[in-house]
Scaffold this motif. Structure first.
Motif, PDB file in Angstrom:
ATOM      1  N   ASP A 110       0.663  -1.206   0.045  1.00 26.12           N
ATOM      2  CA  ASP A 110       0.177   0.025  -0.135  1.00 26.12           C
ATOM      3  C   ASP A 110       0.969   1.389  -0.309  1.00 26.12           C
ATOM      4  O   ASP A 110       1.642   1.330   0.441  1.00 26.12           O
ATOM      5  CB  ASP A 110      -0.712   0.157   1.072  1.00 26.12           C
ATOM      6  CG  ASP A 110      -1.966  -0.892   0.993  1.00 26.12           C
ATOM      7  OD1 ASP A 110      -2.354  -1.392   0.208  1.00 26.12           O
ATOM      8  OD2 ASP A 110      -2.440  -1.524   2.237  1.00 26.12           O
ATOM      9  N   ILE A 111       1.165   1.919  -1.110  1.00 29.36           N
ATOM     10  CA  ILE A 111       1.069   3.771  -1.162  1.00 29.36           C
ATOM     11  C   ILE A 111       0.079   4.374  -0.894  1.00 29.36           C
ATOM     12  O   ILE A 111      -0.286   4.757  -2.266  1.00 29.36           O
ATOM     13  CB  ILE A 111       2.845   3.549  -2.380  1.00 29.36           C
ATOM     14  CG1 ILE A 111       3.573   1.858  -2.171  1.00 29.36           C
ATOM     15  CG2 ILE A 111       3.148   4.733  -2.123  1.00 29.36           C
ATOM     16  CD1 ILE A 111       4.274   1.998  -3.155  1.00 29.36           C
ATOM     17  N   GLY A 112       0.050   5.165  -0.031  1.00 35.75           N
ATOM     18  CA  GLY A 112      -0.941   6.289  -0.010  1.00 35.75           C
ATOM     19  C   GLY A 112      -2.323   5.368  -0.212  1.00 35.75           C
ATOM     20  O   GLY A 112      -2.689   3.790  -0.173  1.00 35.75           O
ATOM     21  N   PRO A 113      -3.398   5.998  -0.961  1.00 39.15           N
ATOM     22  CA  PRO A 113      -4.368   5.381  -1.427  1.00 39.15           C
ATOM     23  C   PRO A 113      -4.327   4.208  -2.357  1.00 39.15           C
ATOM     24  O   PRO A 113      -4.829   3.715  -2.472  1.00 39.15           O
ATOM     25  CB  PRO A 113      -5.320   6.393  -2.183  1.00 39.15           C
ATOM     26  CG  PRO A 113      -4.339   6.939  -2.516  1.00 39.15           C
ATOM     27  CD  PRO A 113      -3.091   6.727  -1.660  1.00 39.15           C
ATOM     28  N   LEU A 114      -2.964   3.449  -3.143  1.00 39.00           N
ATOM     29  CA  LEU A 114      -3.225   2.101  -3.574  1.00 39.00           C
ATOM     30  C   LEU A 114      -2.571   1.844  -2.847  1.00 39.00           C
ATOM     31  O   LEU A 114      -1.770   1.644  -2.763  1.00 39.00           O
ATOM     32  CB  LEU A 114      -1.289   3.405  -4.976  1.00 39.00           C
ATOM     33  CG  LEU A 114      -1.812   4.088  -6.129  1.00 39.00           C
ATOM     34  CD1 LEU A 114      -0.256   5.020  -6.724  1.00 39.00           C
ATOM     35  CD2 LEU A 114      -3.222   4.379  -6.965  1.00 39.00           C
ATOM     36  N   ALA A 115      -3.160  -0.069  -3.993  1.00 41.13           N
ATOM     37  CA  ALA A 115      -2.749  -0.982  -3.584  1.00 41.13           C
ATOM     38  C   ALA A 115      -2.058  -1.692  -4.829  1.00 41.13           C
ATOM     39  O   ALA A 115      -2.406  -1.879  -5.370  1.00 41.13           O
ATOM     40  CB  ALA A 115      -3.761  -2.029  -2.834  1.00 41.13           C
ATOM     41  N   LEU A 116      -0.536  -1.718  -4.755  1.00 39.51           N
ATOM     42  CA  LEU A 116       0.624  -2.202  -6.052  1.00 39.51           C
ATOM     43  C   LEU A 116       1.032  -3.660  -5.362  1.00 39.51           C
ATOM     44  O   LEU A 116       1.285  -3.271  -4.629  1.00 39.51           O
ATOM     45  CB  LEU A 116       0.966  -0.886  -5.856  1.00 39.51           C
ATOM     46  CG  LEU A 116       1.211   0.126  -5.736  1.00 39.51           C
ATOM     47  CD1 LEU A 116       2.197   1.353  -6.052  1.00 39.51           C
ATOM     48  CD2 LEU A 116       0.565   0.855  -7.342  1.00 39.51           C
ATOM     49  N   ALA A 117       1.236  -4.033  -6.753  1.00 37.41           N
ATOM     50  CA  ALA A 117       1.492  -5.496  -6.318  1.00 37.41           C
ATOM     51  C   ALA A 117       2.899  -5.445  -6.386  1.00 37.41           C
ATOM     52  O   ALA A 117       3.478  -5.325  -7.182  1.00 37.41           O
ATOM     53  CB  ALA A 117       0.702  -6.529  -7.760  1.00 37.41           C
ATOM     54  N   ALA A 118       3.547  -6.602  -5.685  1.00 36.16           N
ATOM     55  CA  ALA A 118       4.786  -6.343  -5.328  1.00 36.16           C
ATOM     56  C   ALA A 118       5.136  -7.064  -6.810  1.00 36.16           C
ATOM     57  O   ALA A 118       6.928  -6.969  -6.960  1.00 36.16           O
ATOM     58  CB  ALA A 118       4.826  -7.577  -4.151  1.00 36.16           C
ATOM     59  N   SER A 119       4.434  -8.388  -7.607  1.00 33.61           N
ATOM     60  CA  SER A 119       5.316  -8.190  -8.285  1.00 33.61           C
ATOM     61  C   SER A 119       5.571  -7.253  -9.593  1.00 33.61           C
ATOM     62  O   SER A 119       6.812  -7.006 -10.677  1.00 33.61           O
ATOM     63  CB  SER A 119       4.565  -9.361  -9.352  1.00 33.61           C
ATOM     64  OG  SER A 119       2.951  -8.910  -9.235  1.00 33.61           O
ATOM     65  N   HIS A 120       4.591  -5.919  -9.878  1.00 31.96           N
ATOM     66  CA  HIS A 120       4.116  -5.303 -10.940  1.00 31.96           C
ATOM     67  C   HIS A 120       5.183  -4.079 -10.330  1.00 31.96           C
ATOM     68  O   HIS A 120       6.146  -3.731 -11.216  1.00 31.96           O
ATOM     69  CB  HIS A 120       3.587  -4.483 -11.008  1.00 31.96           C
ATOM     70  CG  HIS A 120       2.124  -5.069 -11.237  1.00 31.96           C
ATOM     71  ND1 HIS A 120       0.547  -4.666 -10.979  1.00 31.96           N
ATOM     72  CD2 HIS A 120       1.850  -6.455 -12.087  1.00 31.96           C
ATOM     73  CE1 HIS A 120       0.030  -5.022 -12.085  1.00 31.96           C
ATOM     74  NE2 HIS A 120       0.391  -6.794 -12.431  1.00 31.96           N
ATOM     75  N   LEU A 121       5.741  -3.733  -8.800  1.00 36.23           N
ATOM     76  CA  LEU A 121       7.440  -2.973  -8.214  1.00 36.23           C
ATOM     77  C   LEU A 121       8.074  -3.619  -8.640  1.00 36.23           C
ATOM     78  O   LEU A 121       8.821  -2.815  -9.270  1.00 36.23           O
ATOM     79  CB  LEU A 121       6.934  -2.573  -6.884  1.00 36.23           C
ATOM     80  CG  LEU A 121       5.245  -1.658  -6.468  1.00 36.23           C
ATOM     81  CD1 LEU A 121       5.447  -1.953  -4.795  1.00 36.23           C
ATOM     82  CD2 LEU A 121       5.914  -0.639  -7.848  1.00 36.23           C
ATOM     83  N   LEU A 122       8.443  -4.718  -8.617  1.00 30.87           N
ATOM     84  CA  LEU A 122       9.387  -5.470  -8.912  1.00 30.87           C
ATOM     85  C   LEU A 122      10.025  -5.769 -10.269  1.00 30.87           C
ATOM     86  O   LEU A 122      10.939  -5.257 -10.990  1.00 30.87           O
ATOM     87  CB  LEU A 122       9.599  -7.066  -8.570  1.00 30.87           C
ATOM     88  CG  LEU A 122      10.621  -8.104  -8.826  1.00 30.87           C
ATOM     89  CD1 LEU A 122      11.959  -7.501  -7.752  1.00 30.87           C
ATOM     90  CD2 LEU A 122      10.284  -9.754  -9.246  1.00 30.87           C
ATOM     91  N   VAL A 123       8.515  -5.818 -11.420  1.00 28.27           N
ATOM     92  CA  VAL A 123       9.020  -5.725 -13.043  1.00 28.27           C
ATOM     93  C   VAL A 123       9.593  -4.263 -12.739  1.00 28.27           C
ATOM     94  O   VAL A 123      10.388  -3.954 -13.604  1.00 28.27           O
ATOM     95  CB  VAL A 123       7.926  -5.593 -13.263  1.00 28.27           C
ATOM     96  CG1 VAL A 123       7.819  -5.474 -14.949  1.00 28.27           C
ATOM     97  CG2 VAL A 123       7.550  -7.602 -13.544  1.00 28.27           C
TER      98      VAL A 123
END
Length: 286
Positions: free
Chosen positions: A130-143
């Motif tokens: 979770d970054i603020g209101p955004l819920a980001l998939a760890a796999s996406h951040l890794l990519v």
């Protein structure tokens, strides 16, 4: 607005995978003037190799490194054994050769019983940050992080290393490079190895998002328009084209009817060929 931001992040991650495969297209084309249609299969082989090594007991990181090295050796070996023989032949010969080699790789992987099932998943596949209101998939951040790191390493390689400078010289003019003592044949082998390694890395990054399966290499069909947007000559252009396509495709999936987003990359490819046949990055070759 929040939905658009969520989709934007997902699109950037998918676009990074497109961009890495597009980089492999451009790297090989610039060095050898050959369009390789086996990049998707190299991507698939890299992902399968990593998960197979991991299943055999190797920790994930060493398994991934070994898989990338193995695919790089595969790319170099195919260049030495088959593709080098196509030098001096019409371009269609090399293109068809890569197409046939890709089919052979696909057939070889299909003979492995476990390879016909979508059974591999990587540990972080379901993690969410979770970054603020955004819920980001760890796999996406890794990519995204891995793509930025790789792009930086490639920039350093081509700017400061002897091999990188030699590859750039071959890309500009192979005949003059040979006259200046550059081992052109060796640079061709290196280009195919690097292109194969980039495709394998893309496969490893795609695996947590889409599973590992025989058809995952079809992502290369969407990455090719990204390479064309860069004119098949610009590494930054190919990467930027991949991210652009990923974002546009993701937003199209949000606002257009189901299935329409799969057409978007090809519509953009047609528009690019019609109005910018040399690519959007023409004149910015690096």
């Amino acid at each position: 607005m929040l939905a658009f931001l969520q989709v934007f992040t997902s699109g950037v991650a998918t676009g990074c995978v497109y961009g890495l495969v597009a980089l492999s297209f451009v790297l090989i084309y610039k060095a050898t003037a050959t369009v390789s249609f086996m990049q998707g299969e190299l991507l698939m082989v890299g992902a399968f190799a990593a998960v197979a090594l991991h299943a055999l007991g190797l920790p994930l990181a060493p398994a991934a490194v070994l898989a990338v090295c193995a695919v790089a050796l595969l790319g170099a070996g195919l260049e030495r054994v088959a593709l080098r023989r196509a030098l001096g032949q019409p371009h269609l010969v090399a293109v068809l050769l890569t197409f046939g080699l890709g089919l052979m790789m696909r057939g070889a992987v299909a003979t492995v019983p476990a390879a016909t099932h979508d059974m591999y998943r990587l540990p972080w596949a379901d993690a969410v940050i979770d970054i603020g209101p955004l819920a980001l998939a760890a796999s996406h951040l890794l990519v995204i992080a891995a793509t930025v790191l790789l792009a930086g390493l490639l920039a350093v390689f081509f700017r400061y290393s002897r091999a990188g400078l030699a590859l750039r010289a071959c890309a500009e003019d192979a005949r003059i490079a040979a006259l200046m003592g550059v081992p052109v044949a060796g640079m061709h082998t290196l280009a195919w190895a690097l292109g194969a390694a980039l495709a394998a890395v893309a496969g490893l990054l795609l695996a947590p998002i889409t599973f590992v399966h025989l058809n995952m290499g079809l992502v290369a069909l969407k990455a090719f328009p990204a390479a064309v947007l860069g004119g098949l000559v610009s590494l930054p252009g190919a990467l930027a084209g991949g991210v652009f396509l990923g974002v546009v495709e993701a937003w199209a999936g949000l606002v257009l009817p189901e299935g329409a987003k799969d057409v978007v990359p090809y519509v953009l490819l047609m528009l690019a060929l019609l109005f910018f046949p040399e690519g959007l990055a023409a004149g910015r070759r690096r």
